[in-house]
Design a protein around this motif. Sequence first.
Motif, PDB file in Angstrom:
ATOM      1  N   GLU A  87       4.382  16.994 -13.078  1.00 55.18           N
ATOM      2  CA  GLU A  87       4.847  18.373 -12.859  1.00 55.18           C
ATOM      3  C   GLU A  87       6.111  18.645 -13.660  1.00 55.18           C
ATOM      4  N   ILE A  88       7.013  17.679 -13.652  1.00 57.21           N
ATOM      5  CA  ILE A  88       8.273  17.831 -14.386  1.00 57.21           C
ATOM      6  C   ILE A  88       7.980  17.981 -15.874  1.00 57.21           C
ATOM      7  N   ASP A  89       7.089  17.134 -16.396  1.00 59.83           N
ATOM      8  CA  ASP A  89       6.723  17.223 -17.814  1.00 59.83           C
ATOM      9  C   ASP A  89       6.130  18.592 -18.142  1.00 59.83           C
ATOM     10  N   GLU A  90       5.257  19.086 -17.262  1.00 57.77           N
ATOM     11  CA  GLU A  90       4.658  20.408 -17.474  1.00 57.77           C
ATOM     12  C   GLU A  90       5.726  21.498 -17.443  1.00 57.77           C
ATOM     13  N   ASP A  91       6.649  21.407 -16.498  1.00 54.34           N
ATOM     14  CA  ASP A  91       7.718  22.394 -16.405  1.00 54.34           C
ATOM     15  C   ASP A  91       8.599  22.376 -17.650  1.00 54.34           C
ATOM     16  N   ILE A  92       8.908  21.189 -18.133  1.00 49.75           N
ATOM     17  CA  ILE A  92       9.734  21.068 -19.340  1.00 49.75           C
ATOM     18  C   ILE A  92       9.003  21.673 -20.534  1.00 49.75           C
ATOM     19  N   LYS A 132      13.489  18.621  -8.691  1.00 49.60           N
ATOM     20  CA  LYS A 132      12.322  17.753  -8.817  1.00 49.60           C
ATOM     21  C   LYS A 132      12.720  16.392  -9.408  1.00 49.60           C
ATOM     22  N   GLN A 133      13.613  16.414 -10.383  1.00 47.04           N
ATOM     23  CA  GLN A 133      14.061  15.158 -10.987  1.00 47.04           C
ATOM     24  C   GLN A 133      14.812  14.308  -9.955  1.00 47.04           C
ATOM     25  N   ALA A 134      15.626  14.939  -9.139  1.00 48.48           N
ATOM     26  CA  ALA A 134      16.346  14.206  -8.092  1.00 48.48           C
ATOM     27  C   ALA A 134      15.362  13.635  -7.071  1.00 48.48           C
ATOM     28  N   LEU A 135      14.335  14.409  -6.724  1.00 49.13           N
ATOM     29  CA  LEU A 135      13.317  13.935  -5.795  1.00 49.13           C
ATOM     30  C   LEU A 135      12.550  12.750  -6.386  1.00 49.13           C
ATOM     31  N   ALA A 136      12.231  12.830  -7.667  1.00 48.57           N
ATOM     32  CA  ALA A 136      11.527  11.722  -8.330  1.00 48.57           C
ATOM     33  C   ALA A 136      12.390  10.461  -8.323  1.00 48.57           C
ATOM     34  N   ALA A 155      14.695   9.720  -6.126  1.00 47.64           N
ATOM     35  CA  ALA A 155      14.732   9.242  -4.740  1.00 47.64           C
ATOM     36  C   ALA A 155      13.440   8.508  -4.390  1.00 47.64           C
ATOM     37  N   LYS A 156      12.307   9.034  -4.836  1.00 49.59           N
ATOM     38  CA  LYS A 156      11.028   8.372  -4.589  1.00 49.59           C
ATOM     39  C   LYS A 156      10.985   7.010  -5.285  1.00 49.59           C
ATOM     40  N   GLN A 157      11.518   6.937  -6.489  1.00 49.59           N
ATOM     41  CA  GLN A 157      11.536   5.668  -7.207  1.00 49.59           C
ATOM     42  C   GLN A 157      12.419   4.651  -6.495  1.00 49.59           C
ATOM     43  N   ALA A 158      13.541   5.093  -5.973  1.00 49.01           N
ATOM     44  CA  ALA A 158      14.422   4.190  -5.224  1.00 49.01           C
ATOM     45  C   ALA A 158      13.725   3.719  -3.942  1.00 49.01           C
ATOM     46  N   ARG A 159      13.040   4.629  -3.266  1.00 49.49           N
ATOM     47  CA  ARG A 159      12.327   4.276  -2.041  1.00 49.49           C
ATOM     48  C   ARG A 159      11.201   3.290  -2.350  1.00 49.49           C
ATOM     49  N   MET A 160      10.502   3.556  -3.428  1.00 53.48           N
ATOM     50  CA  MET A 160       9.427   2.662  -3.843  1.00 53.48           C
ATOM     51  C   MET A 160       9.970   1.265  -4.117  1.00 53.48           C
ATOM     52  N   SER A 161      11.096   1.192  -4.766  1.00 54.28           N
ATOM     53  CA  SER A 161      11.723  -0.096  -5.050  1.00 54.28           C
ATOM     54  C   SER A 161      12.089  -0.824  -3.763  1.00 54.28           C
ATOM     55  N   ALA A 162      12.629  -0.105  -2.798  1.00 55.73           N
ATOM     56  CA  ALA A 162      12.997  -0.717  -1.519  1.00 55.73           C
ATOM     57  C   ALA A 162      11.759  -1.256  -0.797  1.00 55.73           C
ATOM     58  N   GLY A 194       0.821  -1.214   0.000  1.00 55.59           N
ATOM     59  CA  GLY A 194       0.000   0.000   0.000  1.00 55.59           C
ATOM     60  C   GLY A 194       0.850   1.257   0.000  1.00 55.59           C
ATOM     61  N   ARG A 195       1.904   1.234   0.785  1.00 54.41           N
ATOM     62  CA  ARG A 195       2.819   2.386   0.816  1.00 54.41           C
ATOM     63  C   ARG A 195       3.504   2.561  -0.536  1.00 54.41           C
ATOM     64  N   THR A 196       3.816   1.444  -1.176  1.00 57.93           N
ATOM     65  CA  THR A 196       4.422   1.494  -2.508  1.00 57.93           C
ATOM     66  C   THR A 196       3.473   2.172  -3.492  1.00 57.93           C
ATOM     67  N   GLU A 197       2.192   1.832  -3.424  1.00 59.12           N
ATOM     68  CA  GLU A 197       1.202   2.458  -4.298  1.00 59.12           C
ATOM     69  C   GLU A 197       1.107   3.957  -4.041  1.00 59.12           C
ATOM     70  N   THR A 198       1.155   4.342  -2.777  1.00 61.82           N
ATOM     71  CA  THR A 198       1.104   5.761  -2.431  1.00 61.82           C
ATOM     72  C   THR A 198       2.314   6.497  -2.989  1.00 61.82           C
ATOM     73  N   ILE A 199       3.492   5.910  -2.812  1.00 60.63           N
ATOM     74  CA  ILE A 199       4.714   6.531  -3.329  1.00 60.63           C
ATOM     75  C   ILE A 199       4.660   6.603  -4.856  1.00 60.63           C
ATOM     76  N   ALA A 200       4.120   5.569  -5.491  1.00 60.38           N
ATOM     77  CA  ALA A 200       3.999   5.559  -6.945  1.00 60.38           C
ATOM     78  C   ALA A 200       3.096   6.695  -7.416  1.00 60.38           C
ATOM     79  N   ALA A 201       1.984   6.909  -6.722  1.00 64.35           N
ATOM     80  CA  ALA A 201       1.073   7.999  -7.082  1.00 64.35           C
ATOM     81  C   ALA A 201       1.759   9.353  -6.899  1.00 64.35           C
ATOM     82  N   GLU A 202       2.485   9.517  -5.788  1.00 63.44           N
ATOM     83  CA  GLU A 202       3.218  10.768  -5.551  1.00 63.44           C
ATOM     84  C   GLU A 202       4.268  10.983  -6.633  1.00 63.44           C
ATOM     85  N   THR A 203       4.945   9.918  -7.003  1.00 61.91           N
ATOM     86  CA  THR A 203       5.987  10.011  -8.026  1.00 61.91           C
ATOM     87  C   THR A 203       5.374  10.368  -9.373  1.00 61.91           C
ATOM     88  N   ASP A 204       4.231   9.752  -9.696  1.00 61.22           N
ATOM     89  CA  ASP A 204       3.549  10.076 -10.959  1.00 61.22           C
ATOM     90  C   ASP A 204       3.161  11.542 -11.011  1.00 61.22           C
TER      91      ASP A 204
END
Length: 160
Positions: free
Chosen positions: A41-46, A90-94, A96-103, A26-36
């Motif tokens: 946001e990154i795509d919009e900024d670019i 933001k890219q670095a945060l994304a 980090a979130k992906q690494a955390r999600m993987s863990a 469940g936490r993985t799903e939450t992190i995935a949603a936050e990462t998405d």
Amino acid sequence: MSDDEITLSVAELTEYCRTQAALLAGRTETIAAETDELLDEIDEDIAELRTRMAGHTSGPEAPTATPPTAGADGDEVTDLENRESELEEKQALAEAKQARMSAFQVLSEAYTELAAELDATDDDEREALSRIIQFERDHDAPAYFEERLTVLEAIAQSNE
């Protein structure tokens, strides 16, 4: 905790492992949603930066290599540099979130495997509890559960 204090059955300990796995999933799903959301946001900024850059280079004259001057052009360059820096953060945060999600995924899968192993063995309650304690120690499980005690933590607290 002494051997006399063990009151959980192997089935209950197995269910504990399944519950931990589900919580992590469940936490993985939450992190995935936050990462998405962050990646959106990154795509919009670019896209915004590309639009702004296209507006500066769309004229018939090519941009010159002269350094920016004070005033509006200098402010625009500073703003673009700040936006680029924010985008990199933001890219670095994304990442980090992906690494955390993987863990979290890895630990969830490991708990699921442990539950299956406990189901398949003839361990008694003490052996099952010992396996869970060692598992949580080896995987640093308490670090993944901020609002919930793990068996490892509960045992440690009861021994204090």
